[in-house]
Design an enzyme around this catalytic site. Sequence first.
Site, short mmCIF file in Angstrom:
data_model
loop_
_atom_site.label_atom_id
_atom_site.label_comp_id
_atom_site.label_asym_id
_atom_site.label_seq_id
_atom_site.Cartn_x
_atom_site.Cartn_y
_atom_site.Cartn_z
N ASP A 181 3.42 19.66 -13.76
CA ASP A 181 3.83 18.71 -14.78
C ASP A 181 5.34 18.48 -14.80
OD1 ASP A 181 4.23 21.34 -15.69
OD2 ASP A 181 2.57 21.23 -17.10
N ASN A 212 -1.41 27.21 -27.61
CA ASN A 212 -2.45 26.38 -28.24
C ASN A 212 -3.64 26.12 -27.32
OD1 ASN A 212 -1.49 24.55 -26.38
ND2 ASN A 212 -0.81 23.01 -27.85
N HIS A 222 -3.39 25.01 -24.12
CA HIS A 222 -3.21 23.98 -23.09
C HIS A 222 -3.11 24.61 -21.71
CE1 HIS A 222 1.48 23.87 -23.70
NE2 HIS A 222 1.19 24.63 -22.67
N GLU A 270 -3.25 18.93 -23.39
CA GLU A 270 -3.17 19.47 -24.75
C GLU A 270 -4.54 19.44 -25.44
OE1 GLU A 270 -0.53 21.00 -25.69
OE2 GLU A 270 1.19 19.71 -26.07
C1 F6R Z 1 4.28 24.46 -17.49
C2 F6R Z 1 2.86 24.41 -17.88
C3 F6R Z 1 2.42 25.04 -19.16
C4 F6R Z 1 2.85 26.51 -19.27
C5 F6R Z 1 2.42 27.08 -20.62
C6 F6R Z 1 2.86 28.52 -20.78
O1 F6R Z 1 4.48 23.90 -16.23
O2 F6R Z 1 2.08 23.82 -17.18
O3 F6R Z 1 1.03 24.94 -19.27
O4 F6R Z 1 2.25 27.24 -18.22
O5 F6R Z 1 2.96 26.31 -21.65
O6 F6R Z 1 4.26 28.56 -20.88
P1 F6R Z 1 5.04 29.96 -20.96
O7 F6R Z 1 4.82 30.63 -19.66
O8 F6R Z 1 6.46 29.57 -21.18
O9 F6R Z 1 4.44 30.70 -22.10
#
Ligand code: F6R
Length: 241
Positions: free
Chosen positions: A63, A132, A134, A139
Amino acid sequence: MTLHLVDDHDAATRRVTALVSTAIRETPSLVLGLPTGRTPLALYAALGAAALDWSGVRTFNLDEFVTLAPDHPGSFRAFMDEHLFRHVNLPPASIGFLRGDAADTAAECARYDAAIAAAGGVDLLLVGLGGNGHIGFNEPGESLRAETHVVPLHESTRRANAERFGGDWQAVPASALTMGMRQVLSARRVVMMATGASKADAVAAMLDGPLTTRCPASWLQAHPDVTFVLDRAATSGRRVR
Ligand code: F6R
């Protein structure tokens, strides 16, 4: 489904480092899908320090923030350059990335799906877990999308990403481009890494709940080759062990 339950974040990092290192050694032309975030920071440091040949590897990140150019310090591309790409011998032409600053975001999403297809699909997709639920930036909500698309980010997601924007969550772009659920579920192998108590509710919903758009990561239960690497704190919300 394979579940590796380890003591802590360091142990999870060692486990995923070993998985990725083995995959690159066994398949020098590996197509690797990558996340950003806090979870893989130590993983990328370990991979950058390991004796691995990335010359034949291709990567596709999950992303990118809408509006941000690759050299914007808050962009995921800048994050990856800083933490992994500049430390390994991955040819720049082998790095697949969504352009957040694309004028035509729909065309950019279509280009990305076509680039992944042209590479033969993703062999190994590493994913993190949003607090959450995702996955990528798919989301939770009423529905999910299959293809790469633009998604409005939840406030909690923008807050979780505020660090690279001077701590100001409102400076975090309000939308992102993300691989959709088809790209996630059609990767030949998925490795999900989640650590820490802040992920405990999401981990319980992901592993023990129904498949629901309210927890996009729950769809990993339907993947034929998924490995979860979780630490004790992240699994503390599970009723079923
Ligand atoms: C980022 C992504 C998100 C993160 C998720 C966890 O490229 O795709 O899904 O993997 O938000 O983020 P952290 O590791 O910062 O808790």
